[in-house]
Design an enzyme around this catalytic site. Structure first.
Site, PDB file in Angstrom:
ATOM      1  CG  ASP A  92      -1.990   1.028   1.157  1.00 18.87           C
ATOM      2  OD1 ASP A  92      -2.071   1.741   0.145  1.00 18.87           O
ATOM      3  OD2 ASP A  92      -2.768   1.130   2.122  1.00 18.87           O
ATOM      4  CG  ASP A 267      -6.058  -5.310   2.036  1.00 17.86           C
ATOM      5  OD1 ASP A 267      -5.703  -4.818   3.126  1.00 17.86           O
ATOM      6  OD2 ASP A 267      -6.587  -4.627   1.130  1.00 17.86           O
ATOM      7  CB  CYS A 305     -10.604 -26.227   9.027  1.00 18.90           C
ATOM      8  SG  CYS A 305      -9.086 -25.272   8.801  1.00 18.90           S
ATOM      9  CB  CYS A 307      -5.544 -25.027   9.380  1.00 21.22           C
ATOM     10  SG  CYS A 307      -6.292 -24.883  11.027  1.00 21.22           S
ATOM     11  CB  CYS A 310      -8.606 -27.776  12.256  1.00 19.77           C
ATOM     12  SG  CYS A 310      -9.446 -26.194  12.498  1.00 19.77           S
ATOM     13  CG  HIS A 336      -8.905 -21.829  12.222  1.00 27.26           C
ATOM     14  ND1 HIS A 336      -9.316 -22.955  11.548  1.00 27.26           N
ATOM     15  CD2 HIS A 336     -10.005 -21.043  12.371  1.00 27.26           C
ATOM     16  CE1 HIS A 336     -10.615 -22.870  11.316  1.00 27.26           C
ATOM     17  NE2 HIS A 336     -11.057 -21.726  11.812  1.00 27.26           N
TER      18      HIS A 336
END
Length: 378
Positions: A92, A267, A305, A307, A310, A336
């Site tokens: 940015d 974002d 999930c 991840c 998890c 997560h």
């Protein structure tokens, strides 16, 4: 620069599936970009980000310019070398940070003069030096300097500000002509909540060969229905053959609606910030992991999930970490939430490719009924 930077692969209604080509890899769209303001996505390491399949992260020109300094970053191989991140990076311009300083900044035609929030030292950002700073950071996608107009600004102020943002954008393009090196330059459309100013901003900027176009100035305090109204109206007006980026937005429901409107890039700090506050996103909705009801819950945070958190830990353990103020809670929760957001846009992309995006949107909307009602003005 050639429009081959972006390939539109398929469209389902206004929702788009495409690919952005950058010097540090291809980015499938729609995409959510984790925010690493000062060169680090909070609480997670680059290998964590790679493991969850993030192709691009964000950095912030304002913060990196002030600390540690863009020249130091450049000596370490740009942000990729300094932060050991092999993927793409969008930076940015720092415009939003400067203009949130209020009494610490002054705007003039030359640029934005501001005082550092760190030590009060005086600095000047111009459309030209902001591009130079981002090139020192080796950004794959650079954003032009703009002014983000707050909700509630009157017509006269918004008109003057939007015209200044346009002039600044064109100065940045002249300073960094299309086809130069490998950095991409995106313009930011503004115009507040005035339709004629928004249309003028889009027409004047899109007449020039920027590599992508962003919608700025949404999610700045306006009611959610108004944000959605403008989001759905503005996105299709941006060029079909360039990436479309909605800056600083947002919740899962914001993202899937933005995709439905025709936006490609998003974002937000929400997944990592909320992770550090114990709010976790799951296929069944949001969970506040510090609640007592999870103290003896042996199940995974989200059974759908895959991840690391998890796969390996129970809700009871995640709650224990959080209430014990263990730092590992920040990492696991952030991993997560970021996985959830990335899986969300991956699922959206697959739905677009299979012409079932309306069903996908309805499914996500059903998980967040209160937010959906708010967005609808209920």
């Amino acid at each position: 620069m050639s429009t081959s930077i972006f390939e539109l692969r398929h469209q389902d209604g206004k929702a788009r599936a495409g690919v952005i080509h950058t010097a540090h890899g291809d980015i499938p769209t729609p995409i959510f970009m984790p925010v690493g303001t000062v060169g680090s996505v909070k609480a997670v390491a680059p290998d964590d980000l790679a493991a969850i399949g993030a192709p691009i992260i964000l950095g912030n020109t304002y913060h990196l310019y002030l600390r540690p300094g863009h020249k130091l970053v450049e000596r370490h191989g740009g942000l990729h070398g300094f932060a050991s991140w092999p993927g793409a990076i969008l930076t940015d311009s720092g415009g939003f940070q400067i203009f949130s300083l209020n009494s610490l900044r002054k705007l003039r035609e030359e640029g934005a003069e501001f005082r550092s929030h760190l030590d009060g030292s005086k600095h000047l950002f111009t459309p030209e030096n902001v591009v130079d700073i981002q090139r020192s950071l080796h950004s794959d996608i650079m954003m032009v300097l703009d002014e983000c107009v707050p909700h509630g600004a009157d017509y006269a102020y918004t008109d003057k500000s939007t015209a200044l943002t346009t002039r600044w954008a064109l100065r940045a393009r002249r300073h960094y002509p299309a086809g130069t090196a490998h950095n991409l330059l995106f313009a930011i459309t503004q115009g507040g909540f005035f339709r004629d100013l928004r249309q003028r901003s889009i027409e004047e900027l899109c007449a020039h060969d920027f590599d992508g176009f962003a919608i700025g100035g949404l999610s700045v305090g306006e009611p959610k229905p108004l944000m959605y109204e403008f989001m759905y109206d503005l996105a299709p007006r941006l060029p079909q053959d360039k990436p479309r980026y909605l800056m600083g937005v947002g919740t899962p429901l914001d993202i899937v609606n933005g995709i439905a409107a025709g936006i490609d890039m998003f974002d937000c700090v929400l997944p990592t910030r909320n992770a550090r506050n114990g709010t976790l996103y799951t296929s069944l909705g949001k969970i506040n992991i510090k609640r007592r009801e999870y103290a003896e819950d042996d199940g995974p945070l989200d059974p759908q999930c895959g991840c690391y958190a998890c796969r390996n830990f129970s809700r009871a353990y995640l709650r224990h970490l959080y209430v014990s103020k263990e730092l590992l809670a920040f990492r696991l929760n952030s991993l997560h939430n970021l996985t959830y957001f990335l899986d969300l846009v991956r699922g959206a992309r697959q739905a677009i490719l299979e012409d079932r995006y309306a069903d996908f949107l309805a499914g996500v909307t059903a998980v967040y009924p209160e937010e959906a009602a708010q967005a609808a003005g209920g």
